[in-house]
Motif scaffolding. Structure first.
Motif, PDB file in Angstrom:
ATOM      1  N   MET A 172       0.832  -1.203   0.000  1.00  0.00           N
ATOM      2  CA  MET A 172       0.000   0.000   0.000  1.00  0.00           C
ATOM      3  C   MET A 172       0.866   1.253   0.000  1.00  0.00           C
ATOM      4  O   MET A 172       1.924   1.296   0.629  1.00  0.00           O
ATOM      5  CB  MET A 172      -0.930   0.020   1.218  1.00  0.00           C
ATOM      6  CG  MET A 172      -1.962  -1.072   1.232  1.00  0.00           C
ATOM      7  SD  MET A 172      -3.056  -0.965   2.664  1.00  0.00           S
ATOM      8  CE  MET A 172      -4.032   0.470   2.226  1.00  0.00           C
ATOM      9  N   THR A 173       0.405   2.272  -0.689  1.00  0.00           N
ATOM     10  CA  THR A 173       1.134   3.538  -0.716  1.00  0.00           C
ATOM     11  C   THR A 173       1.057   4.223   0.647  1.00  0.00           C
ATOM     12  O   THR A 173       0.186   3.903   1.468  1.00  0.00           O
ATOM     13  CB  THR A 173       0.556   4.474  -1.786  1.00  0.00           C
ATOM     14  OG1 THR A 173      -0.803   4.787  -1.434  1.00  0.00           O
ATOM     15  CG2 THR A 173       0.571   3.816  -3.163  1.00  0.00           C
ATOM     16  N   ASN A 174       1.956   5.171   0.871  1.00  0.00           N
ATOM     17  CA  ASN A 174       1.949   5.914   2.143  1.00  0.00           C
ATOM     18  C   ASN A 174       0.656   6.697   2.325  1.00  0.00           C
ATOM     19  O   ASN A 174       0.116   6.782   3.431  1.00  0.00           O
ATOM     20  CB  ASN A 174       3.153   6.855   2.199  1.00  0.00           C
ATOM     21  CG  ASN A 174       4.466   6.109   2.318  1.00  0.00           C
ATOM     22  OD1 ASN A 174       4.512   5.007   2.850  1.00  0.00           O
ATOM     23  ND2 ASN A 174       5.542   6.709   1.814  1.00  0.00           N
ATOM     24  N   ASP A 175       0.156   7.267   1.229  1.00  0.00           N
ATOM     25  CA  ASP A 175      -1.101   8.025   1.311  1.00  0.00           C
ATOM     26  C   ASP A 175      -2.260   7.107   1.678  1.00  0.00           C
ATOM     27  O   ASP A 175      -3.146   7.482   2.458  1.00  0.00           O
ATOM     28  CB  ASP A 175      -1.389   8.718  -0.024  1.00  0.00           C
ATOM     29  CG  ASP A 175      -0.457   9.896  -0.269  1.00  0.00           C
ATOM     30  OD1 ASP A 175       0.151  10.370   0.702  1.00  0.00           O
ATOM     31  OD2 ASP A 175      -0.329  10.317  -1.435  1.00  0.00           O
ATOM     32  N   GLN A 198      -2.079   4.290   3.372  1.00  0.00           N
ATOM     33  CA  GLN A 198      -1.939   3.915   4.779  1.00  0.00           C
ATOM     34  C   GLN A 198      -2.401   5.053   5.696  1.00  0.00           C
ATOM     35  O   GLN A 198      -3.032   4.810   6.729  1.00  0.00           O
ATOM     36  CB  GLN A 198      -0.488   3.548   5.087  1.00  0.00           C
ATOM     37  CG  GLN A 198      -0.032   2.254   4.425  1.00  0.00           C
ATOM     38  CD  GLN A 198       1.303   1.760   4.963  1.00  0.00           C
ATOM     39  OE1 GLN A 198       1.620   1.940   6.130  1.00  0.00           O
ATOM     40  NE2 GLN A 198       2.082   1.134   4.098  1.00  0.00           N
ATOM     41  N   ALA A 199      -2.087   6.275   5.304  1.00  0.00           N
ATOM     42  CA  ALA A 199      -2.518   7.420   6.110  1.00  0.00           C
ATOM     43  C   ALA A 199      -4.038   7.543   6.121  1.00  0.00           C
ATOM     44  O   ALA A 199      -4.646   7.809   7.167  1.00  0.00           O
ATOM     45  CB  ALA A 199      -1.890   8.700   5.559  1.00  0.00           C
ATOM     46  N   ALA A 200      -4.680   7.319   4.955  1.00  0.00           N
ATOM     47  CA  ALA A 200      -6.139   7.378   4.885  1.00  0.00           C
ATOM     48  C   ALA A 200      -6.773   6.232   5.668  1.00  0.00           C
ATOM     49  O   ALA A 200      -7.850   6.385   6.261  1.00  0.00           O
ATOM     50  CB  ALA A 200      -6.587   7.329   3.423  1.00  0.00           C
ATOM     51  N   LEU A 201      -6.100   5.079   5.670  1.00  0.00           N
ATOM     52  CA  LEU A 201      -6.635   3.901   6.354  1.00  0.00           C
ATOM     53  C   LEU A 201      -6.694   4.103   7.863  1.00  0.00           C
ATOM     54  O   LEU A 201      -7.585   3.566   8.533  1.00  0.00           O
ATOM     55  CB  LEU A 201      -5.790   2.672   6.020  1.00  0.00           C
ATOM     56  CG  LEU A 201      -6.278   1.318   6.523  1.00  0.00           C
ATOM     57  CD1 LEU A 201      -7.667   1.005   5.965  1.00  0.00           C
ATOM     58  CD2 LEU A 201      -5.291   0.218   6.142  1.00  0.00           C
ATOM     59  N   ARG A 202      -5.777   4.897   8.395  1.00  0.00           N
ATOM     60  CA  ARG A 202      -5.779   5.130   9.852  1.00  0.00           C
ATOM     61  C   ARG A 202      -7.110   5.699  10.315  1.00  0.00           C
ATOM     62  O   ARG A 202      -7.689   5.238  11.305  1.00  0.00           O
ATOM     63  CB  ARG A 202      -4.664   6.123  10.220  1.00  0.00           C
ATOM     64  CG  ARG A 202      -3.267   5.578  10.088  1.00  0.00           C
ATOM     65  CD  ARG A 202      -2.255   6.593  10.550  1.00  0.00           C
ATOM     66  NE  ARG A 202      -2.410   7.875   9.852  1.00  0.00           N
ATOM     67  CZ  ARG A 202      -1.701   8.956  10.121  1.00  0.00           C
ATOM     68  NH1 ARG A 202      -0.818   8.932  11.098  1.00  0.00           N
ATOM     69  NH2 ARG A 202      -1.886  10.072   9.440  1.00  0.00           N
ATOM     70  N   SER A 244       8.218  -3.486   8.601  1.00  0.00           N
ATOM     71  CA  SER A 244       8.845  -2.163   8.577  1.00  0.00           C
ATOM     72  C   SER A 244       8.222  -1.255   7.523  1.00  0.00           C
ATOM     73  O   SER A 244       8.380  -0.030   7.584  1.00  0.00           O
ATOM     74  CB  SER A 244      10.347  -2.295   8.307  1.00  0.00           C
ATOM     75  OG  SER A 244      10.587  -2.946   7.066  1.00  0.00           O
ATOM     76  N   LYS A 245       7.504  -1.841   6.548  1.00  0.00           N
ATOM     77  CA  LYS A 245       6.858  -1.048   5.509  1.00  0.00           C
ATOM     78  C   LYS A 245       5.453  -0.601   5.898  1.00  0.00           C
ATOM     79  O   LYS A 245       4.778   0.078   5.132  1.00  0.00           O
ATOM     80  CB  LYS A 245       6.809  -1.848   4.197  1.00  0.00           C
ATOM     81  CG  LYS A 245       8.185  -2.110   3.602  1.00  0.00           C
ATOM     82  CD  LYS A 245       8.082  -2.786   2.245  1.00  0.00           C
ATOM     83  CE  LYS A 245       9.472  -3.020   1.650  1.00  0.00           C
ATOM     84  NZ  LYS A 245       9.397  -3.663   0.319  1.00  0.00           N
ATOM     85  N   ILE A 246       5.006  -1.017   7.072  1.00  0.00           N
ATOM     86  CA  ILE A 246       3.723  -0.563   7.607  1.00  0.00           C
ATOM     87  C   ILE A 246       3.988   0.618   8.533  1.00  0.00           C
ATOM     88  O   ILE A 246       4.864   0.550   9.398  1.00  0.00           O
ATOM     89  CB  ILE A 246       3.011  -1.696   8.380  1.00  0.00           C
ATOM     90  CG1 ILE A 246       2.814  -2.923   7.475  1.00  0.00           C
ATOM     91  CG2 ILE A 246       1.674  -1.223   8.911  1.00  0.00           C
ATOM     92  CD1 ILE A 246       1.928  -2.690   6.287  1.00  0.00           C
ATOM     93  N   SER A 247       3.251   1.687   8.370  1.00  0.00           N
ATOM     94  CA  SER A 247       3.501   2.899   9.159  1.00  0.00           C
ATOM     95  C   SER A 247       3.304   2.621  10.651  1.00  0.00           C
ATOM     96  O   SER A 247       2.423   1.836  11.031  1.00  0.00           O
ATOM     97  CB  SER A 247       2.569   4.020   8.709  1.00  0.00           C
ATOM     98  OG  SER A 247       1.240   3.740   9.099  1.00  0.00           O
ATOM     99  N   PRO A 248       4.125   3.223  11.510  1.00  0.00           N
ATOM    100  CA  PRO A 248       3.984   3.027  12.963  1.00  0.00           C
ATOM    101  C   PRO A 248       2.584   3.348  13.472  1.00  0.00           C
ATOM    102  O   PRO A 248       2.094   2.712  14.404  1.00  0.00           O
ATOM    103  CB  PRO A 248       5.027   3.995  13.547  1.00  0.00           C
ATOM    104  CG  PRO A 248       6.041   4.155  12.466  1.00  0.00           C
ATOM    105  CD  PRO A 248       5.278   4.086  11.180  1.00  0.00           C
ATOM    106  N   ALA A 249       1.918   4.334  12.840  1.00  0.00           N
ATOM    107  CA  ALA A 249       0.567   4.697  13.274  1.00  0.00           C
ATOM    108  C   ALA A 249      -0.412   3.554  13.056  1.00  0.00           C
ATOM    109  O   ALA A 249      -1.295   3.303  13.888  1.00  0.00           O
ATOM    110  CB  ALA A 249       0.106   5.940  12.517  1.00  0.00           C
ATOM    111  N   LEU A 250      -0.274   2.826  11.920  1.00  0.00           N
ATOM    112  CA  LEU A 250      -1.133   1.664  11.671  1.00  0.00           C
ATOM    113  C   LEU A 250      -0.773   0.514  12.603  1.00  0.00           C
ATOM    114  O   LEU A 250      -1.645  -0.187  13.118  1.00  0.00           O
ATOM    115  CB  LEU A 250      -1.001   1.208  10.217  1.00  0.00           C
ATOM    116  CG  LEU A 250      -1.899   1.878   9.174  1.00  0.00           C
ATOM    117  CD1 LEU A 250      -1.682   1.241   7.804  1.00  0.00           C
ATOM    118  CD2 LEU A 250      -3.363   1.781   9.558  1.00  0.00           C
TER     119      LEU A 250
END
Length: 330
Positions: free
Chosen positions: A119-122, A124-128, A148-154
């Motif tokens: 998933m793109t960074n954008d 992942q950010a929307a998914l939060r 490591s490719k999953i954002s810390p917030a997720l």
């Protein structure tokens, strides 16, 4: 491991995929924890990560089948790397599914995002925000190889479980069930070779098993190695023997003949020679020299270097090691 699939032309990976958590034999602590979640119908958001073929997708699918039964298709949304993984999918498809309330007994829907590290960074950010907003009646399960490719917030919004490569005994147990169900003629050496080449990847083991059976109507060690294009142990032993005992010119010629006859790639030879080095009775300094040079050759091959030149380097370093051993003995 049983199957309820009415068709017989399915790949064995799908045909024998577990239908319930009690059919999974590995990762006992993880399965027991998830079973408690299912029994109490209090499933949190999940993050499964680990190498391919270690049971991540099978675990969450078995969990969903136990939770929803016949309502599986209406209660579960599955997305994987073959789908568009941009922000549009999160805002439309995932959000639309998550925002729909349900009256089923489980109390929540389930969204499975396989290979979420694509998933793109954008996205992942929307998914939060989607996860937070619809937590009341939707649960998410993110599956990936590289956490490591999953954002810390997720990651902080999920309960994390690491799936390690399957142990040899568990691999053999599952493979043997398929062998018994399909009435396959096997040899102990064939199963050992299959499990060795799979390296803890159950999907790879079943694919090798099916391919070898379809090609040779039985599964033995030679058939497994030939079907996967992997050098036979006897060939690797012969190659090492030649490099340690023959002149440079003779060793190079004989190895080229073996490569041509068997259709071997130098990359595959390097991998198996690396394992064979640990059996050699040579000084530590010589062993380190071999390992260092093998790493250099592998790196150059990865960048597209000429195979003949790299083979010459491989033969040359074994000649150096042979001279070192002779000098040390003298």
């Amino acid at each position: 491991m049983t199957s309820s699939a009415p068709t017989t032309n399915l790949p064995w990976v799908e045909k024998y995929r577990p239908d319930s958590l009690d059919q999974l034999v590995s990762h006992k602590e993880i399965i027991d924890t998830i079973q408690r979640f299912v029994d109490e119908k209090r499933l949190p958001h999940l993050l499964f990560y680990g190498p391919p073929g270690t049971g991540k997708t099978s675990t969450i699918k078995a969990c969903a089948k136990q939770l929803y039964g016949k309502a599986y298709k209406s209660m579960v949304l599955e997305l994987n790397a073959s789908d568009d993984r941009g922000i549009g999918v999160v805002r439309e498809q995932i959000k639309t599914f998550a925002s729909t309330k349900t009256v089923f007994s489980a109390g929540f829907k389930l969204i499975i995002l396989d290979e979420a590290d694509a998933m793109t960074n954008d996205a992942q950010a929307a998914l939060r925000r989607v996860i937070e907003k619809y937590t009341k009646h939707t649960r998410f399960c993110l599956i990936c190889n590289y956490v490591s490719k999953i954002s810390p917030a997720l990651q902080s919004r999920c309960t994390r479980f690491r799936f390690a490569p399957l142990a040899t005994e568990h691999m053999i147990q599952q493979v043997q069930r398929v062998i018994d169900a399909e009435h396959i003629e096997t040899t102990p050496a064939g199963i050992e070779a299959l499990v060795k080449l799979a390296s803890g990847d159950m999907r790879k083991a079943l694919n090798i098993l099916q391919s070898t059976f379809m090609a040779f109507n039985k599964v033995n060690d030679e058939g497994v190695y030939l079907c996967t294009g992997t050098p036979l142990p006897a060939d690797i032993e012969a190659i090492v023997e030649v490099m340690l005992n023959e002149s440079f010119k003779t060793a190079f010629r004989k190895i080229m003949e073996i490569k041509t006859e068997q259709g071997l790639a130098l990359q595959d030879i390097l991998h198996d020679v690396h394992e064979f080095i640990h059996r050699l009775d040579i000084p530590t300094a010589s062993r380190l020299l071999l390992l260092d040079r093998l790493a250099q050759i592998e790196e150059r091959l990865a960048y597209g270097a000429n195979e003949r030149a790299q083979l010459a380097d491989l033969v040359g370093v074994f000649q150096v090691v042979r001279n070192q051993v002779v000098e040390a003995a003298a």
